[in-house]
Design a protein around this motif. Structure first.
Motif, short mmCIF file in Angstrom:
data_model
loop_
_atom_site.label_atom_id
_atom_site.label_comp_id
_atom_site.label_asym_id
_atom_site.label_seq_id
_atom_site.Cartn_x
_atom_site.Cartn_y
_atom_site.Cartn_z
N GLY A 143 -47.63 -14.08 -6.93
CA GLY A 143 -48.69 -14.72 -7.72
C GLY A 143 -48.20 -16.07 -8.25
N ARG A 144 -46.95 -16.11 -8.68
CA ARG A 144 -46.37 -17.36 -9.18
C ARG A 144 -46.19 -18.36 -8.03
N LEU A 145 -45.82 -17.85 -6.86
CA LEU A 145 -45.68 -18.73 -5.70
C LEU A 145 -47.03 -19.36 -5.36
N TYR A 146 -48.09 -18.57 -5.49
CA TYR A 146 -49.43 -19.11 -5.22
C TYR A 146 -49.74 -20.29 -6.15
N VAL A 147 -49.52 -20.09 -7.44
CA VAL A 147 -49.82 -21.16 -8.41
C VAL A 147 -48.99 -22.41 -8.09
N LYS A 148 -47.75 -22.21 -7.70
CA LYS A 148 -46.89 -23.35 -7.37
C LYS A 148 -47.37 -24.05 -6.09
N ALA A 149 -47.71 -23.26 -5.09
CA ALA A 149 -48.16 -23.85 -3.81
C ALA A 149 -49.51 -24.55 -3.96
N LEU A 150 -50.23 -24.20 -5.01
CA LEU A 150 -51.53 -24.80 -5.27
C LEU A 150 -51.39 -26.12 -6.01
N SER A 151 -50.36 -26.22 -6.85
CA SER A 151 -50.33 -27.34 -7.78
C SER A 151 -49.02 -28.11 -7.79
N ASP A 152 -48.08 -27.75 -6.93
CA ASP A 152 -46.76 -28.38 -7.01
C ASP A 152 -46.11 -28.42 -5.63
N TYR A 153 -44.95 -28.99 -5.57
CA TYR A 153 -44.17 -29.02 -4.34
C TYR A 153 -43.30 -27.77 -4.32
N VAL A 154 -43.36 -27.04 -3.22
CA VAL A 154 -42.55 -25.81 -3.12
C VAL A 154 -41.34 -26.07 -2.25
N HIS A 155 -40.21 -25.96 -2.84
CA HIS A 155 -38.97 -26.17 -2.10
C HIS A 155 -38.64 -24.91 -1.31
N ARG A 156 -38.04 -25.14 -0.13
CA ARG A 156 -37.65 -24.04 0.75
C ARG A 156 -36.78 -23.00 0.03
N ASP A 157 -35.87 -23.49 -0.80
CA ASP A 157 -34.98 -22.57 -1.52
C ASP A 157 -35.75 -21.63 -2.45
N TYR A 158 -36.82 -22.17 -3.04
CA TYR A 158 -37.65 -21.36 -3.94
C TYR A 158 -38.25 -20.20 -3.15
N VAL A 159 -38.79 -20.52 -1.97
CA VAL A 159 -39.41 -19.48 -1.14
C VAL A 159 -38.38 -18.46 -0.70
N LEU A 160 -37.22 -18.96 -0.29
CA LEU A 160 -36.16 -18.04 0.15
C LEU A 160 -35.76 -17.10 -0.99
N GLY A 161 -35.75 -17.63 -2.21
CA GLY A 161 -35.43 -16.81 -3.38
C GLY A 161 -36.46 -15.71 -3.59
N VAL A 162 -37.73 -16.07 -3.43
CA VAL A 162 -38.80 -15.08 -3.59
C VAL A 162 -38.68 -14.01 -2.50
N ILE A 163 -38.43 -14.46 -1.27
CA ILE A 163 -38.34 -13.52 -0.15
C ILE A 163 -37.21 -12.51 -0.39
N LYS A 164 -36.13 -13.01 -0.95
CA LYS A 164 -34.97 -12.15 -1.22
C LYS A 164 -35.34 -10.97 -2.14
N THR A 165 -36.22 -11.25 -3.12
CA THR A 165 -36.60 -10.19 -4.05
C THR A 165 -37.51 -9.14 -3.39
N LEU A 166 -38.03 -9.48 -2.20
CA LEU A 166 -38.98 -8.58 -1.55
C LEU A 166 -38.36 -7.79 -0.40
N GLU A 167 -37.05 -7.86 -0.30
CA GLU A 167 -36.35 -7.17 0.77
C GLU A 167 -36.76 -5.70 0.82
N GLY A 168 -37.05 -5.26 2.03
CA GLY A 168 -37.43 -3.86 2.19
C GLY A 168 -38.93 -3.67 2.27
N SER A 169 -39.71 -4.57 1.62
CA SER A 169 -41.16 -4.39 1.69
C SER A 169 -41.84 -5.55 2.43
N LEU A 170 -41.08 -6.57 2.77
CA LEU A 170 -41.67 -7.74 3.43
C LEU A 170 -41.11 -7.91 4.83
N GLU A 171 -42.02 -8.28 5.75
CA GLU A 171 -41.60 -8.54 7.11
C GLU A 171 -42.10 -9.92 7.50
#
Ligand SMILES: [Zn+2]
Length: 472
Positions: free
Chosen positions: A116-144
């Protein structure tokens, strides 16, 4: 019957290339395949179509990202995965062109807050690759992420995040032209303009941006040679189906689907401060007008913004096609305004907000001018800071005179101003929507998607068969 159903979220982005293909079209095809091949799959909400930050330079046409959720038995999850990948790969092969960096994501279970926070950022700000990679890391096991870490993955994940995070929504029925996604489509859509006007007259209070009466242009048809036939936007999914059935469409089409969207609600208008507005950010700033607005060759208007407590300055541009240039041109030093839009960097000026909203909050009612010469009546000139005044005509000097207060005649109202319909971009709220309810919880109607089994030109749209899909 007792078997627990698994909740799978699918996110898609950046499938289209140049003029070919469209991520929403691919989504339609994926949904069609799932419904046909896993008839037990349960859809309980509309697929989500979000528009992301329009100021980001590397973006897709229209900057749309998509997601949807489906509930199915655990053992069907593997076929779901296969269907999605098969549709995506064949679509990409068909539209193959440079520029696309397709993003595909599958999430099992609930959508976490981080998305949800990634959505708000992608809507209104610049999203750095590292930020996305950080989010993905927290979703290990449930994300493909079967296609890996591409640029499109940001949108795919943001669209999933939006599915839980949207506070204000509108709906759009998108209809697709028959034929190959990567095939040659003409720019002209065969949609009868008169039928659009008739529909608009009857359903105007539930739909918006159908027809521009000023220019006589249809607003429901896109302009490029892509697979989208038309899009009907509104607040009520039922009304969108009614609206579609009122149109006389004279070219063949594959079908249509209704999306829940973040369009036309000014979702990108987050609050920002004068000194913190950065390039590639969207948002709103409240500030004072500094100096006279600058009219650029061609008619666009540049306004310098500041405040009384700091030296910070920010520019806002009001483009001619929005019609806001006329209002901006009448602003004066001291006016208090709210400006919203997207920040871009201009050589020699710094951050310039490309404005899509202007509200005049306070109008300066007085201004100060140099005193008149008591001898000859000419306007005097300052001799320098606390050195008094000198008349340029007769030479009279004075240290006792002070500036005169002049009441200003203002040709401007204190209110909100929005772009003309023809210039309204996806995220921006058009004038006609002001005051309408933006309800995200409209229940899924039984005919939310329709596949044309024999996509022939429809001459009698009212006799069209009911949609094939009925969701439980
Ligand atoms: Zn004089």
């Amino acid at each position: 019957m007792c078997e627990d159903l698994e909740n799978v979220h699918i996110g898609l982005d950046d499938i289209d290339t140049g003029s070919q293909g469209c991520t929403t079209h691919l989504t339609f095809r994926v949904l069609r395949s799932i419904i046909n091949q896993i008839p037990q799959a349960v859809f309980s909400d509309y697929p989500v179509l979000i528009r992301l930050n329009p100021t980001i330079p590397f973006k897709t046409r229209g900057n749309a990202a998509l997601s949807f959720a489906v509930k199915l038995r655990e053992r069907e999850a593997q076929s779901l995965r296969e269907i999605v990948l098969k549709e995506v790969t064949s679509y990409i092969a068909d539209v193959r062109g440079a520029g696309a960096e397709p993003g595909v994501a599958l999430l099992y279970g609930e959508v976490p807050e981080a998305l949800g926070r990634l959505y708000v950022k992608a809507l209104s700000d610049y999203v750095h690759r590292d930020y996305v990679l950080g989010v993905i890391k927290t979703l290990e096991g449930s994300l493909e992420v079967p296609l890996g870490y591409s640029r499109g993955l940001i949108g795919a994940l943001a669209a999933m995040g939006a599915s839980k995070h949207l506070r204000e929504c509108t709906y759009e029925l998108l209809s697709y032209r028959a034929g190959r996604a990567g095939g040659e489509h003409s720019v002209e859509r065969c949609v009868d303009g008169e039928s659009v006007k008739v529909m608009d007259e009857s359903l105007r209070s539930y739909t918006f941006l159908n027809y521009d009466y000023e220019s006589g242009e249809l607003l429901i048809t896109p302009s490029g040679p892509n697979p989208v036939l038309l899009g009907l936007r509104g607040e009520d999914p039922e009304a969108l189906v009614r609206a579609f059935n009122m149109l006389r469409v004279c070219e063949s089409y594959e079908g249509w689907v209704i999306y829940k969207t973040n369009q036309a609600v000014n979702a990108h208008h987050v609050e920002r401060c004068l000194e913190c507005f950065k390039p590639y950010q969207t948002g709103c700033v409240r500030a004072r007008v500094v100096g006279k607005p600058l009219v650029l060759p061609g008619g666009d208007v540049l306004v310098k913004l500041g405040d009384r407590d700091s030296e910070a300055r920010l520019w806002a541009v009001f483009f001619k096609e929005t019609g806001l240039n006329k209002v901006a041109g009448r602003l004066m030093t001291g006016d208090l305004i709210t400006v919203c839009g997207g920040g871009k960097y201009w050589e020699g000026r710094g951050v310039v907000v490309h404005s899509d909203f202007l509200e005049v909050l306070e109008l300066a009612s007085e201004t100060y001018v140099n005193p008149k010469c008591p001898v000859c009546g000419h306007r005097m000139k300052s001799s320098g800071r606390s050195k008094g005044w000198k008349c340029p005509k007769c030479g009279f000097k004075s240290t006792s005179l002070s500036k005169e207060v002049v009441k200003l005649a203002r040709d401007l109202e204190r209110r909100a101003y929005r772009p003309r319909d023809i210039a309204v971009k996806h995220l921006v709220m058009p004038e006609s929507r002001v005051g309408r309810v933006s309800d995200c919880s409209k229940p899924l109607i039984s005919k939310w998607i329709y596949f044309n089994s024999s996509p022939l030109p429809s001459q009698a749209p009212r006799e069209r068969l009911p949609p094939t899909q009925a969701s439980p």
